[in-house]
Structure formats: C-alpha cells, structure tokens
Motif scaffolding. Sequence first.
Motif, PDB file in Angstrom:
ATOM      1  N   ASN A  34      12.671 -46.432  53.525  1.00 47.70           N
ATOM      2  CA  ASN A  34      14.040 -46.256  54.019  1.00 47.70           C
ATOM      3  C   ASN A  34      14.448 -44.806  54.203  1.00 47.70           C
ATOM      4  OD1 ASN A  34      14.535 -49.008  54.109  1.00 47.70           O
ATOM      5  ND2 ASN A  34      15.306 -49.073  52.011  1.00 47.70           N
ATOM      6  N   SER A  35      13.734 -43.884  53.584  1.00 48.12           N
ATOM      7  CA  SER A  35      14.066 -42.470  53.714  1.00 48.12           C
ATOM      8  C   SER A  35      12.796 -41.683  54.011  1.00 48.12           C
ATOM      9  CB  SER A  35      14.748 -41.949  52.448  1.00 48.12           C
ATOM     10  OG  SER A  35      13.956 -42.185  51.305  1.00 48.12           O
ATOM     11  N   LEU A  64       7.687 -42.940  61.220  1.00 52.53           N
ATOM     12  CA  LEU A  64       8.395 -44.143  60.776  1.00 52.53           C
ATOM     13  C   LEU A  64       7.763 -45.331  61.475  1.00 52.53           C
ATOM     14  CD1 LEU A  64      12.243 -44.703  60.687  1.00 52.53           C
ATOM     15  CD2 LEU A  64      10.768 -46.308  61.877  1.00 52.53           C
ATOM     16  N   TRP A  65       7.325 -46.315  60.709  1.00 55.67           N
ATOM     17  CA  TRP A  65       6.802 -47.549  61.291  1.00 55.67           C
ATOM     18  C   TRP A  65       7.804 -48.678  61.058  1.00 55.67           C
ATOM     19  CZ3 TRP A  65       3.420 -44.007  59.152  1.00 55.67           C
ATOM     20  CH2 TRP A  65       2.358 -43.606  59.961  1.00 55.67           C
ATOM     21  N   PHE A  66       7.931 -49.561  62.031  1.00 49.80           N
ATOM     22  CA  PHE A  66       8.862 -50.682  61.875  1.00 49.80           C
ATOM     23  C   PHE A  66       8.235 -51.977  62.348  1.00 49.80           C
ATOM     24  CE2 PHE A  66       9.773 -48.925  66.102  1.00 49.80           C
ATOM     25  CZ  PHE A  66       9.755 -50.053  66.902  1.00 49.80           C
ATOM     26  N   GLN A  88      20.160 -48.151  58.849  1.00 49.79           N
ATOM     27  CA  GLN A  88      20.361 -46.755  58.465  1.00 49.79           C
ATOM     28  C   GLN A  88      19.108 -46.203  57.798  1.00 49.79           C
ATOM     29  OE1 GLN A  88      24.001 -45.352  56.048  1.00 49.79           O
ATOM     30  NE2 GLN A  88      22.381 -45.492  54.521  1.00 49.79           N
ATOM     31  N   ILE A  89      18.745 -44.964  58.118  1.00 49.18           N
ATOM     32  CA  ILE A  89      17.680 -44.267  57.398  1.00 49.18           C
ATOM     33  C   ILE A  89      18.204 -42.886  57.006  1.00 49.18           C
ATOM     34  CG2 ILE A  89      15.784 -45.468  58.553  1.00 49.18           C
ATOM     35  CD1 ILE A  89      15.372 -42.877  60.213  1.00 49.18           C
ATOM     36  N   GLU A 101      10.757 -46.619  46.611  1.00 54.29           N
ATOM     37  CA  GLU A 101      11.828 -47.476  47.103  1.00 54.29           C
ATOM     38  C   GLU A 101      11.238 -48.665  47.858  1.00 54.29           C
ATOM     39  OE1 GLU A 101      14.128 -45.149  49.813  1.00 54.29           O
ATOM     40  OE2 GLU A 101      12.537 -44.999  51.285  1.00 54.29           O
ATOM     41  N   ASN A 102      11.960 -49.757  47.827  1.00 56.08           N
ATOM     42  CA  ASN A 102      11.535 -50.980  48.498  1.00 56.08           C
ATOM     43  C   ASN A 102      12.397 -51.169  49.744  1.00 56.08           C
ATOM     44  OD1 ASN A 102      11.047 -53.640  49.335  1.00 56.08           O
ATOM     45  ND2 ASN A 102      10.720 -54.364  47.236  1.00 56.08           N
TER      46      ASN A 102
END
Length: 800
Positions: A47-48, A55-57, A134-135, A377-378
């Motif tokens: 997330n951060s 950043l992978w999504f 949000q990131i 973080e998860n």
Amino acid sequence: MTKKIIFLLSIFMAFCSLHAQGKAEKAITTFFEKYPQEKIHLVFNKNSFVAGENLWFKSFVFDGYNLSSISTSMFVEMYDSNNSQISKEIVPLLNGQGSGSFTLSENLKEGVYYIRAYTTWMSNFSEDFQAFRQIIVYNPSSPEKVVLNDASQWTASVFPESGTLVEGINTKCAVRLQSKGITPSEWSGYVVDAAKPDVKISTFKGFDQNVGAFSLTPKAGVQYQLIINDSKGNRKVIDLPAVSGSGINLQVSTGNDAVKFSLKSKNIAPGTVYKVIGTIGSQIVFKVNSDKILEKTYSIPADQLINGILQLTVFDEKESIIARRLIFVQPGLLKIKKPEIQSMKLNESPRALNSFSINPEQNNNAYTVMVLDGSSENPEDENSFLSTLWLTGDIASKIYKPSQYFTPVRNNEALDALLISEVWKRFDWRTIMSDRFPLINYQPQPYISYKGKVSIQGKPASNAELNLMFEIPEYGSKLLQIKTDDKGFFALKGLLFEDTIKFSYQLNDPKIPAEQVQVIFQPDYSFVPLKKPLPESNYILIQRQSEDQLSETVKRYVATKNTQSNIDEKATLIEEVKLKAKKKDLTKELNEKLSSPLFKSMNETIFDFVNGNNSTNGYMNILQWLQGRVPGLTIESSRGSSIPRFRGSTINVYLDEMLLDPSQINTIPVSDIAMVKVIKGYFSGGFGGGNGAIAIYTKRGGTTGSLSDFAASTKLKKSIMHGFDKEISFVSPNYNDQNFSKISQDSRTTLYWNPYIEAETKDQTGIQFFNNDEAKNFKIIIMGFDTKDYVPIYYNEIVQ
C-alpha cells in the motif's frame, strides 16, 4: 450480462402474485436487464512505496456477484492529491480479471496518490462506484512529509431503522461517525430528552470507528438529543429526528437461517394494502403485496439467497416509498471457499527456499497469489477482496477498514448498524419508476478496437478492399484483407496484443497508385476524464524538519529499492515465478507454435490431432468431424459444401490463418491437419467479424499463412497500432544461483507476486519463493472465484 443468481421465493406465492407487474417491478426488471452494474476490486503488492519503485496491481471485475463478461478492457489512472493525472494504462480483462504495473518516478513528491480503475461500461454510471485506491509514496528528498491526520474533527449522524421515529414503536438507531482524518477508536453516547438533559434514556458504546447503535421507544412532542464522547474528551450533541404521531416502521433481523421483517404501525387504518419488494443488486428476489401485511412477520429463507446486501423497500397503494432498509444476508455464515494448500515447506532461515502447492478447484480458472514478509503491511487489511464484493463495491461512502466486517472475528451487529445508516444508490426507485434510466454514452468494445477511414486523393474509398500486412515478431508477416463501407470506413475489433504492432497497407487494386491512398487509424476506445473530486485522505502533508528521522518502513523501502536494481541485473526468472506460471502441456505448446497473436482468444476450443486422442477415421471433411463437438456450432450442407454456423450466424474458415472458402475444405486431407480451433466471438484476425471462426492448421502450419516475400511490405506505407500496456515482470532473486550471492542486503516485503496462475485441472499448482534476510513468518494471500456457485475463493493468513 448479469446472470440470475437468485430466485424468487416460491413460498410467498400463496399470498402474492409475482406476475402482477406494477411500476416498481417493471422499472427494476428493465434496469436489471439493460443496465448491469460492474464493480472492481484492486489489490496492490503493498500500500505504500518509495519514489522510484514499481507498483503491481491485480483487478477483479464483477457484474453483481459474479465475474463480469461485459468488459474486456480496464482503464487504470494515477492521480496526485490535486486531481492531476500522472500516468494511465489500459489492461486486458481475461475472464473478469486483469493485472498491470506502474513505475513510480524518482521525482514524485512525497504524498498521497490515487489509483482509479474503471471500464468503459462503468463510465455510463456514477463515478462513485469506480475503484479508487489510495497509496502513499515516500520520498526523503521532498520538502514535505506525509503523516496521519489524527487531529481532524469528527462528526456524527443518527439514522433510525427504516428512516423514521414513530411514537410508541421501539426503534433501533444507528450512529455513524465521519471525519476527514481518523475517527475515534473508543467512543460512547447516551440519549436524553432535551428538556431533561441529566436523565439518560438510552446508553451505548461504539462498535468500531464507523458505527454504534442504540434502541429507543420515542414519545411524540419530545425532542431527543444524542450526547457522544470520545476517549480524548471531545463531545458532540446531536438532535434526533422529530417523532411522528403516526406511520410505518420497518423492522428487520437477519440470521443464518432467514431474514425476518415486520411492519410496525401507529394510527394506520386497517386493511391498507402495502407492497414490499426485496432486491439483491438490481434483481427482485422477494415480493409480498397484501392488505394484511401489518399483522404478520415474514421470513425469507436465507438458503435461497446468497451473501450480499438485500434491500427491502415498502410501497403504499400509490407506489410511493414509505420505508426501506439494507440488510446483509447471512452475516454469520459467509460462503467462502478456502483453497486447499498442501506440501507446505517453510524455512525461516535467511534466503531459504520455501514452497507450497494448491489443489485444483473445478470451477476456478486462475489464482492470484502473493506472499509477504509477515512483519510488513497487508494490502488486503483496509479493503479486502471480500469487502469489495459484498460491501464497498456497492456502497460508496467512506468506511474505515471495511475488511473488518468479513473476517473470522467480525462483529455482525456493527455491519447491521452500518447498513441502517446507508441508502442504496445504484439506482433510485423514483427515477426509474418515472422511466428515467441512465443515458448510455459508452459501449464496451471487445479488447482493443480501432476504427479507420480510407481515402483516395481525399475522397472516401467506398466498398474498397484493403490489404493489411502485420509484422509480428516470431511469426513473420501476416496478410489480412478488410473491406470498407460505402463511406470508406472500417473497424478492427477484438485485438489482443501488448505494446505495439507495426503494419503496412495498400488497396487491393493495382490501378490505384499507393501514394494516392491515405488510411487514418483511430482507437475506438477512450479514457474518460475524471469529474468528481478524489476521495478524502486520512493523511496530510507537513513541513519536513532537518532533524526528522526516517521511519523504519521508509528505511526498508529505500534499502529494497537500492538492492532491486542489482537483483534485476542478475535475475533469471525461475519457472515458478513467471508471469503466467503454469505447466505447459503438449496441446498448449502446439497452439503457441502454430497460432499467431492475431488468432488467439480467451474463448477458444482446441482440437489437437498431433498429441491428442482425436480420431478422424471415416471422415473426409474436417468440418463434418466438428459437427456436435462444440456447443452452438452447426455444419450445414449446401450444394455439396459445408457451411459452418455458430448459433445461427455464418462464421469464416481459415487455413493456416488465411481466409478460405468452405467449399475448398474437401481438398484438404484430414490426415494433414495438425490442429483445429473454434473461436467464439471477436478475435484479432477476424477484423470486424464478431461471430468467431474455425481456424485449421496443417502439419506444415505456421508457414502457409505468412507472406513469401518479407521485403514486399517495406515498399508500402507503414503505421503502428498501440495495444495494451505491457506489464513489468516481477523479479525475485534465485538464491540457488550463485550469481545472487553478492547481494548484500535483502529486505524485500513482497516475496512472491503472481496475479494470474492458471488453475491446473489435474495437477497441483506449485509455488516457490525465496526468503529475505529477516522474515520469521509469512503472510500468504490467495484469491480466486467459483463461477458456478458464485463464491469467492480466499485465503489470507500468517503462517510460520
């Protein structure tokens, strides 16, 4: 589009006619059939980030409570906190799933950023239901730093069940907190008569940072007030709605067995006819219409429904809405399939090899798998796969940590109170009952689509044949012919490729000089500008001081970024962490060898005559052999020729990817055929043909369909088509390889990321990853979806 996943309850046929169609029933039926609603769950590898990272999504696109087949493309955009767009991508959706990546610039200022995701179809409806995530991006060189906004004031509102307070009727009331920052974690309240502020009528304690609840039996003429206090000493006084001397109050309870409701009334004439309609999404699942409705308690069997939000709406005889309520079906019995994990071998030693396998799930075509350092973080903690599917995908208001309502330790009372405070906004009953439906400005196109116009000396080339020669790496050049309409226009639909494809073109008329021909190509899709403000953030920017120290999280991200470039240089992706990790069987290898990208589709049926057990003995014509082997495909005989049709529409036949007249099929010996594939719907090589095709490949296939003169296209006019954005490969070190021994520090938080692992039908799906230098336990997240039972497949646990 939307499948009917629930059924009208036959138990109620005794006292209402489900066939009696009032305005409400007709309106919602039209809305259900013509205006299906998509929603998107986005999950990131974290997330951060720190400026300069990737950043992978991964995305799951749902049509109601099933993976969507409406859209085949998804638009993803990145914004800063000032609503300025920084980057954008278009990614393909395969069976409702997509994935991609962004490279975060080294120059990004520290702050809050937003990822917006939507489909073309979703652009016809409210932006409130598009996906916004949000990131946080850290950058130690920025003059400002981002911090949690824990000083912002909060507000509260009171929501009586079904919307009204009626004299003498005990009513459950929800109290909802909202804030630009963080709402209090500990808070409580009590109700008083404004004229007697020292006497507490009802007290309660907040369930969580979103909501609390209390019950009240109101009296007419009394002004009630709610007093709320948080643990920091903040106090709010809120007026409750005025008490009515008459009216209807809808009261609902939900359990594992049934949803029960009744209408409590005050000063209402007996024999009044009321109608109650229950909807899940935009589908009617329950209806009762009776003059005795005030005398009964109704029970809706939960086993005939699915997990999700049920909306109950009460109408009077004029079909005016007098009460409504949202309820979650079976909150205590969530239907979630857990993937069966076997052969788990975990080693906490630095840089050790770890592995596990997933047993195949019959009704799931792919898994998304990520493994995180257990101390990191998860990305599923705030809004999970489950909470998007069942809550936030349809509820657009700000909810603190919605994932909490679908964990094993969830508070079902809190979820019920939250839904009392919400109103369904996917549709408005009054609007659709007035025949005012959404204006459809955007129609989804299959994958990447282009439109073009051909001109000859500035005049439209009407009904002309145009040759397109595509230059495809590893496949050579491919020749395709299209025909313009009477105004010179043509369409290319169903293109499924990444990055760019180069091509040349010329009219199929030697009398027309090439220099007189002009072809203009334009994508038949578009990014839709954002109109609404971005969601409010729980973070703010403050001036960075020279003495400020970096947090441990930021230090770790900086170290990982500095190490990753070294990993990228040395890494050779092991088979288990390839983007499309799978065991390739012989038929898949044959398909990859013979088929070019233009003739690949996610909706294809392959018959392998090289490795398979397909016997063609006794058949002189391959089309006749296909008869009855593909649902919807029929082979008709006409004047000695076989004409293939799919669901009544004639489809083309290709031999080694060259268009072939079906009458010539008889000349092809069946023994010379290596593979046949039946493609349903749009595909790249069809260029405008939406019905599909039969592609036949000979044992010499892969060469027959190519241009014999590769230099010929160099003499023609050239152009480029842009396809889907290419996803950056997720690279992990392989510590079994000595090339990685010189990596000085490994503090990666994401140890494994694979957004699309095909679920093997026979063999287990194997996962392997290497530990970092620090991890003592691991967060394993696995997501999928059972498309038969409409049930999420989900695993999110810490293991060690």
